[in-house]
Write an enzyme that holds these catalytic residues in place. Structure first.
Site, mmCIF file in Angstrom:
data_model
loop_
_atom_site.group_PDB
_atom_site.id
_atom_site.type_symbol
_atom_site.label_atom_id
_atom_site.label_comp_id
_atom_site.label_asym_id
_atom_site.label_seq_id
_atom_site.Cartn_x
_atom_site.Cartn_y
_atom_site.Cartn_z
ATOM 1 N N ASN A 1 56.590 20.535 51.598
ATOM 2 C CA ASN A 1 56.927 20.331 53.009
ATOM 3 C C ASN A 1 58.418 20.627 53.155
ATOM 4 O OD1 ASN A 1 57.507 19.428 55.543
ATOM 5 N ND2 ASN A 1 56.936 17.273 55.174
ATOM 6 N N LYS B 1 60.156 20.707 55.756
ATOM 7 C CA LYS B 1 60.746 19.969 56.889
ATOM 8 C C LYS B 1 61.605 20.934 57.726
ATOM 9 C CE LYS B 1 60.129 15.762 54.315
ATOM 10 N NZ LYS B 1 60.541 14.393 54.030
ATOM 11 N N HIS C 1 52.660 13.083 59.824
ATOM 12 C CA HIS C 1 53.743 12.748 58.877
ATOM 13 C C HIS C 1 54.555 11.579 59.434
ATOM 14 C CE1 HIS C 1 57.356 13.068 56.454
ATOM 15 N NE2 HIS C 1 56.619 13.741 55.586
ATOM 16 N N GLU D 1 57.585 10.998 59.539
ATOM 17 C CA GLU D 1 58.776 11.350 60.338
ATOM 18 C C GLU D 1 58.390 11.645 61.777
ATOM 19 O OE1 GLU D 1 60.287 14.291 57.628
ATOM 20 O OE2 GLU D 1 60.853 12.687 56.249
ATOM 21 N N GLU E 1 51.705 8.642 51.696
ATOM 22 C CA GLU E 1 53.163 8.766 51.679
ATOM 23 C C GLU E 1 53.779 7.467 52.183
ATOM 24 O OE1 GLU E 1 54.603 13.189 51.718
ATOM 25 O OE2 GLU E 1 54.804 12.261 53.662
ATOM 26 N N GLY F 1 62.252 10.478 50.801
ATOM 27 C CA GLY F 1 63.664 10.835 50.918
ATOM 28 C C GLY F 1 64.614 9.778 50.389
ATOM 29 N N SER G 1 59.563 11.197 47.106
ATOM 30 C CA SER G 1 60.530 11.287 45.999
ATOM 31 C C SER G 1 59.915 11.757 44.680
ATOM 32 C CB SER G 1 61.249 9.943 45.810
ATOM 33 O OG SER G 1 61.972 9.598 46.981
#
Ligand code: 13P
Length: 259
Positions: A9, A11, A96, A98, A167, A173, A212
């Site tokens: 991904n 991003k 996702h 985010e 996730e 991150g 991560s």
């Protein structure tokens, strides 16, 4: 044999030059992906067509990071899964964290988006995961069950057309991946919950982990029995690291499993 998956991904990173360098870097280190583990990269929307070209004939698949829950219409700023398909995408990430965090996406939307993606012929990579606060207050399973039921309530089961990604938001991150034990426990929970609806589908459904992941921790995570691969963020932007993670994934496939 059940395939393994490694999905990058990207991003909101990249440009024409760096995307080209990244794919060339992956190809230099890995002339051909192994058929036992599929390799997918998910660039930002404007670069889908560039990636279609760059990956033609390489065995690397392309996916989007999001898709509309509609196939077409007056939805300013949205991107139809049909458009993603036409521009060379075979997959799309859905839900996702985010997008939940910054764009206010909710469980219901995730379900509708997954359905639209399947209708358009894309494989949705449906993301679920709890926040640190939800985990600390003992609500992880409640949250995962709610997200899962919302997505699967719409699509029910669609054999070989869905990938599920666990996730946990606190591992994304942060440089601190979930432990292999936590990942296995949550993947098992998700698989069992899906088995209530359809046992055979649950057994075949790829469940991948994201948060991560790097070459150094990949093998311990990917060796867990209910982990079928990874959804990689920052480490997917470095060709050497991404290919190293892919090689770790290959190592977890028993040698007697034919391609
Ligand atoms: P990181 O690998 O950077 O933690 O990101 C994971 C992720 O969000 C993949 O979708």
């Amino acid at each position: 044999m059940k395939k393994k998956w490694l999905i990058g991904n990207w991003k909101m990173h990249g440009n024409l030059a760096s995307n080209k360098a990244l794919i060339e870097g992956i190809r230099a280190e890995l002339p051909e992906p192994d058929p036992r583990a599929e390799l997918v990269v998910c660039p930002a929307f404007p670069y889908l067509y560039q990636l279609k070209d760059l990956t033609a004939g390489t065995g690397i698949y392309v996916g989007a990071q999001n898709a509309s829950d509609h196939l077409q219409g007056a939805y300013t700023g949205e991107t139809s899964p049909l458009m993603i398909k036409e521009l060379g995408g075979s997959f799309t990430i859905i839900g996702h964290s985010e997008r939940r965090q910054y764009q206010g996406e909710n469980d219901g939307l995730m379900g509708r988006k997954s359905l639209a993606a399947i209708d358009a012929g894309l494989i949705p990579v449906i993301c679920v995961g709890e926040t640190a606060e939800e985990r600390d207050s003992g609500r992880t399973h409640e949250v995962l069950a709610r997200q899962l039921d919302a997505a699967f309530g719409y699509i029910r089961t669609a054999h070989d057309k869905i990938i599920l990604a666990y996730e946990p938001r606190w591992a994304i991150g942060t440089g601190i991946a979930a432990t292999p034990e936590i990942v296995q426990a949550e993947h098992e929970f998700l698989r069992q919950r899906i088995a209530i609806r359809d046992k055979e589908f649950a057994a075949r459904l790829p469940i991948i982990y994201g948060g991560s992941v790097k070459a150094a921790n990949a093998i311990s995570l990917f060796s867990m029995p209910d982990v079928d691969g990874g959804l990689i963020g920052s480490a997917a932007l470095n060709a050497t690291e991404f290919v190293a993670i892919y090689r770790e994934l290959l190592q977890t496939i028993p040698a007697d499993e034919a391609a």
